[in-house]
Write an enzyme that holds these catalytic residues in place. Structure first.
Site, PDB file in Angstrom:
ATOM      1  N   ALA A  66       0.848  -1.183   0.000  1.00  0.00           N
ATOM      2  CA  ALA A  66       0.000   0.000   0.000  1.00  0.00           C
ATOM      3  C   ALA A  66       0.890   1.241   0.000  1.00  0.00           C
ATOM      4  CB  ALA A  66      -0.914  -0.003   1.216  1.00  0.00           C
ATOM      5  N   GLY A 112      -0.319  -5.031   1.050  1.00  0.00           N
ATOM      6  CA  GLY A 112      -1.557  -4.938   0.285  1.00  0.00           C
ATOM      7  C   GLY A 112      -1.490  -5.666  -1.046  1.00  0.00           C
ATOM      8  N   GLU A 115      -2.221  -9.221  -0.202  1.00  0.00           N
ATOM      9  CA  GLU A 115      -3.639  -9.274   0.159  1.00  0.00           C
ATOM     10  C   GLU A 115      -4.517  -9.187  -1.083  1.00  0.00           C
ATOM     11  OE1 GLU A 115      -3.759  -7.383   4.601  1.00  0.00           O
ATOM     12  OE2 GLU A 115      -3.043  -6.085   2.994  1.00  0.00           O
ATOM     13  N   GLU A 135       3.972  -5.784   7.522  1.00  0.00           N
ATOM     14  CA  GLU A 135       3.366  -4.691   8.281  1.00  0.00           C
ATOM     15  C   GLU A 135       3.910  -4.522   9.698  1.00  0.00           C
ATOM     16  OE1 GLU A 135       0.282  -5.654   5.099  1.00  0.00           O
ATOM     17  OE2 GLU A 135       1.742  -6.745   6.306  1.00  0.00           O
TER      18      GLU A 135
END
Length: 255
Positions: A66, A112, A115, A135
């Protein structure tokens, strides 16, 4: 519709969404999430599209994560809103598409990005792919479904190891643990992904849509009842009549 951060290619029954932010290793920002979501809505309503492929531009990165700069100063309320909007706008939308979505993971799939790949129904990867959820190195946890989808794919023990250690794994390791289906040389990845997509595209789209819904409920107490319900429903559909008739007539069905 025109897009700034993605490319949308439609070829016969297979459409490809290419995340096109090479300067940031295709990192997901709010605009990119919105554009992928809009493209999926467009493809879900396009009867000529049977299968969707998602990949990244170039050979280095599927999605490197992200865009942290967008939320670095968020507090709890805005962070929860960010995660919830991400689920509703994109990640859950992929999982609940009426058409199969295949991730062609070409390089880094981190945070992300992993994911995003895990929300897809099938994952193929290139030999140079590196996958992980880093993360916790930032004092964060996965927020777009990583703590939920990863254990379902690889089991709690391996998921915990990946999340707690934040270590990247190779594409081959990802295949060994069931995180990706197949691994190919980078130059063959999209070719092999589209080969699979074309096989799927010639099967009954109505049956596949029902199968997606049933599989998505397979880890709940509603799974068996959903399968029974959808099994019955397909008997009223034109695809079932064509498929059974073609079998009896010893010909290929025309779905």
């Amino acid at each position: 519709m025109s897009y700034d951060n993605i490319l949308l290619n439609k070829e016969d029954k297979v459409s490809t969404i290419i995340i096109n932010r090479p300067e940031s290793l295709n990192a997901l920002n709010a605009q990119t999430i919105k554009e992928i979501s809009s493209a999926l809505e467009e493809l879900n309503s396009d009867i000529s599209c049977r299968v969707v492929v998602i990949t990244g531009s170039g050979e280095k990165s599927f999605v490197a994560g992200a865009d942290i700069k967008e939320f670095s100063d968020f507090g709890q309320e805005k962070a929860e809103e960010l995660a919830r909007n991400g689920h509703n706008t994109l990640f859950n939308k992929i999982e609940n598409m009426t058409k199969p979505v295949i991730a062609a993971v070409n390089g880094f799939a981190l945070g992300g990005g992993l994911e995003l790949a895990m929300a897809c129904h099938i994952r193929y990867a290139s030999e140079n792919a590196k996958l992980g959820l880093p993360e916790v190195t930032l004092g964060l946890i996965p927020g777009y479904g990583g703590t939920q989808r990863l254990p379902k794919l690889v089991g709690k023990g391996i998921a915990n190891e990946m999340i707690f250690s934040a270590k990247m794994i190779t594409a081959q390791k990802a295949k060994e643990i069931g995180l990706v289906n197949e691994v190919f040389p980078i130059e063959e990845l999209l070719i092999k992904t589209k080969e699979l997509a074309n096989v799927i595209a010639h099967n009954s789209p109505m049956a596949i849509s029902k199968a997606i819904r049933a599989v998505n409920l397979s880890d709940t107490d509603k799974g068996f009842e959903a399968e029974i319900k959808y099994f019955g429903e397909v008997f009223e559909l034109d695809d079932k009549k064509e498929g059974v008739t073609a079998f009896i007539e010893k010909r290929k069905p025309n779905f």
